[in-house]
Design an enzyme around this catalytic site. Sequence first.
Site, PDB file in Angstrom:
ATOM      1  N   ARG A 101      52.611  79.082 115.663  1.00  0.00           N
ATOM      2  CA  ARG A 101      54.097  79.243 115.637  1.00  0.00           C
ATOM      3  C   ARG A 101      54.413  80.423 114.893  1.00  0.00           C
ATOM      4  NH1 ARG A 101      58.204  75.305 112.839  1.00  0.00           N
ATOM      5  NH2 ARG A 101      57.686  74.199 114.944  1.00  0.00           N
ATOM      6  N   HIS A 128      58.314  75.582 123.565  1.00  0.00           N
ATOM      7  CA  HIS A 128      57.915  74.487 122.430  1.00  0.00           C
ATOM      8  C   HIS A 128      56.890  73.938 123.695  1.00  0.00           C
ATOM      9  CE1 HIS A 128      57.004  72.658 118.445  1.00  0.00           C
ATOM     10  NE2 HIS A 128      58.916  72.624 118.387  1.00  0.00           N
ATOM     11  N   GLN A 131      57.381  70.647 121.947  1.00  0.00           N
ATOM     12  CA  GLN A 131      58.077  69.380 121.954  1.00  0.00           C
ATOM     13  C   GLN A 131      58.321  68.631 122.929  1.00  0.00           C
ATOM     14  OE1 GLN A 131      60.415  69.106 118.311  1.00  0.00           O
ATOM     15  NE2 GLN A 131      60.759  67.351 120.405  1.00  0.00           N
ATOM     16  N   ASP A 223      69.818  70.587 120.109  1.00  0.00           N
ATOM     17  CA  ASP A 223      69.271  72.014 119.396  1.00  0.00           C
ATOM     18  C   ASP A 223      70.220  72.571 118.269  1.00  0.00           C
ATOM     19  OD1 ASP A 223      66.942  73.249 118.534  1.00  0.00           O
ATOM     20  OD2 ASP A 223      66.658  74.137 119.808  1.00  0.00           O
ATOM     21  N   CYS A 263      65.597  67.952 119.302  1.00  0.00           N
ATOM     22  CA  CYS A 263      64.142  67.739 118.596  1.00  0.00           C
ATOM     23  C   CYS A 263      64.342  67.854 117.061  1.00  0.00           C
ATOM     24  CB  CYS A 263      63.518  69.196 119.071  1.00  0.00           C
ATOM     25  SG  CYS A 263      65.183  70.659 118.377  1.00  0.00           S
ATOM     26  N   ARG A 292      55.614  63.002 118.623  1.00  0.00           N
ATOM     27  CA  ARG A 292      55.148  64.181 118.164  1.00  0.00           C
ATOM     28  C   ARG A 292      53.667  63.764 117.687  1.00  0.00           C
ATOM     29  NH1 ARG A 292      58.514  68.373 117.165  1.00  0.00           N
ATOM     30  NH2 ARG A 292      55.846  69.954 117.075  1.00  0.00           N
TER      31      ARG A 292
HETATM   32  N1   CP Z   1      60.848  70.209 116.163  1.00  0.00           N
HETATM   33  C1   CP Z   1      59.417  70.487 115.564  1.00  0.00           C
HETATM   34  O1   CP Z   1      58.970  71.460 115.961  1.00  0.00           O
HETATM   35  O2   CP Z   1      60.191  70.335 114.463  1.00  0.00           O
HETATM   36  P1   CP Z   1      59.538  71.788 113.127  1.00  0.00           P
HETATM   37  O3   CP Z   1      60.197  72.490 112.814  1.00  0.00           O
HETATM   38  O4   CP Z   1      59.484  70.557 111.633  1.00  0.00           O
HETATM   39  O5   CP Z   1      58.580  70.973 113.140  1.00  0.00           O
HETATM   40  N1  NVA Z   2      65.585  75.908 118.694  1.00  0.00           N
HETATM   41  C1  NVA Z   2      65.005  75.458 116.803  1.00  0.00           C
HETATM   42  C2  NVA Z   2      63.806  74.509 117.204  1.00  0.00           C
HETATM   43  C3  NVA Z   2      63.304  73.978 116.272  1.00  0.00           C
HETATM   44  C4  NVA Z   2      62.422  72.842 116.336  1.00  0.00           C
HETATM   45  C5  NVA Z   2      64.013  77.428 116.755  1.00  0.00           C
HETATM   46  O1  NVA Z   2      63.602  77.804 117.241  1.00  0.00           O
HETATM   47  O2  NVA Z   2      64.365  77.268 115.561  1.00  0.00           O
END
Ligand code: CP
Ligand code: NVA
Length: 310
Positions: A101, A128, A131, A223, A263, A292
């Site tokens: 990440r 993502h 997701q 989102d 999400c 997930r």
């Molecule tokens: N949806 C998602 O990726 O959640 P987190 O940021 O908590 O991992």
């Molecule tokens: N768009 C959001 C998604 C979180 C799962 C972010 O990048 O923070």
Amino acid sequence: MKRDLLSIKDLSNEEVLDILKLTTQLKEYKGRSSDYLKGLNIGLLFQKPSNRTRVSFEVGISQLGGNCIYLGPKEINLGVRESTTDVSKTLSRYLNGIVARTHTHQDIVQLTKSADIPVINGLSDLYHPCQGLTDIFSIKEKFKSLKGLTVAYVGDGNNVCHSLLQGCSKTGINLRIATPKGYEPKKSIVSETKTFAKETKATIKLTNSPKEAVKGANIIYSDVWVSMGQEEESQKRLKDFENYQINEELVKTADKDYIYMHCLPAHRGQEVTSGIIDNIKHSIIFDQAENRLHTQKAILIFLLSSEHSD
Ligand code: CP
Ligand code: NVA
């Protein structure tokens, strides 16, 4: 040859369906443990916070008989403590796979280029995919089939939206995206997904009107307005997105059996009202969160398990 998952584009349409099928089997199998990842060590290299991605991967890896090592921002400090390439080459000597990440998608691309082991994108600024695959699985679970359904995505055209674009266009789901001006999904990603959509006969429509997107939609998706790393832009974003909230008024024109998806994490009172998110007749957010886990396991088996690739 190693396979990575940087975006859903890395998978053929058939492979997306294979992962959905495997996810169904794993969900039926519930939390029972297996040996798919026996003897394998997977690193979670996270430069941003996480609940769902981290926990679903950690639990999933454990249920598949593998071992997981969490490497948070303080341990690795990608590109600051040492170069992304050196991190990647070193980790390739210890691990069998990396879930990363990162802040910029370029960091994941760099990691992938110098790694000898599979790299899975656990969220970047652009995509993502874990997701997105979960979302398509969750839609299929509710509606049984995918082709001909319409998703209305209302909000920021960034990572989650880009993965939905890829996932929907590869599985025949129509997608309408409503964003404020200046927050549209990236042009190059939209035009690429239009070529996937041609094959599956899905339609993709961009608009600045949430009403236009939501009218008759089977699925409404939102989102956050301020993604991780954009905190300094909060004030401007909250203003720019103020007419893009999913609320009781907006959903009136959706299909009567619409489902609501997010999400998560959600900012209640911003992109969605609590009334919508807690309405168990329509909202499937916690099924989606549970999925997930099952989808992450399917992705791991697909990319890493020798049993699967033999
Ligand atoms: N949806 C998602 O990726 O959640 P987190 O940021 O908590 O991992
Ligand atoms: N768009 C959001 C998604 C979180 C799962 C972010 O990048 O923070």
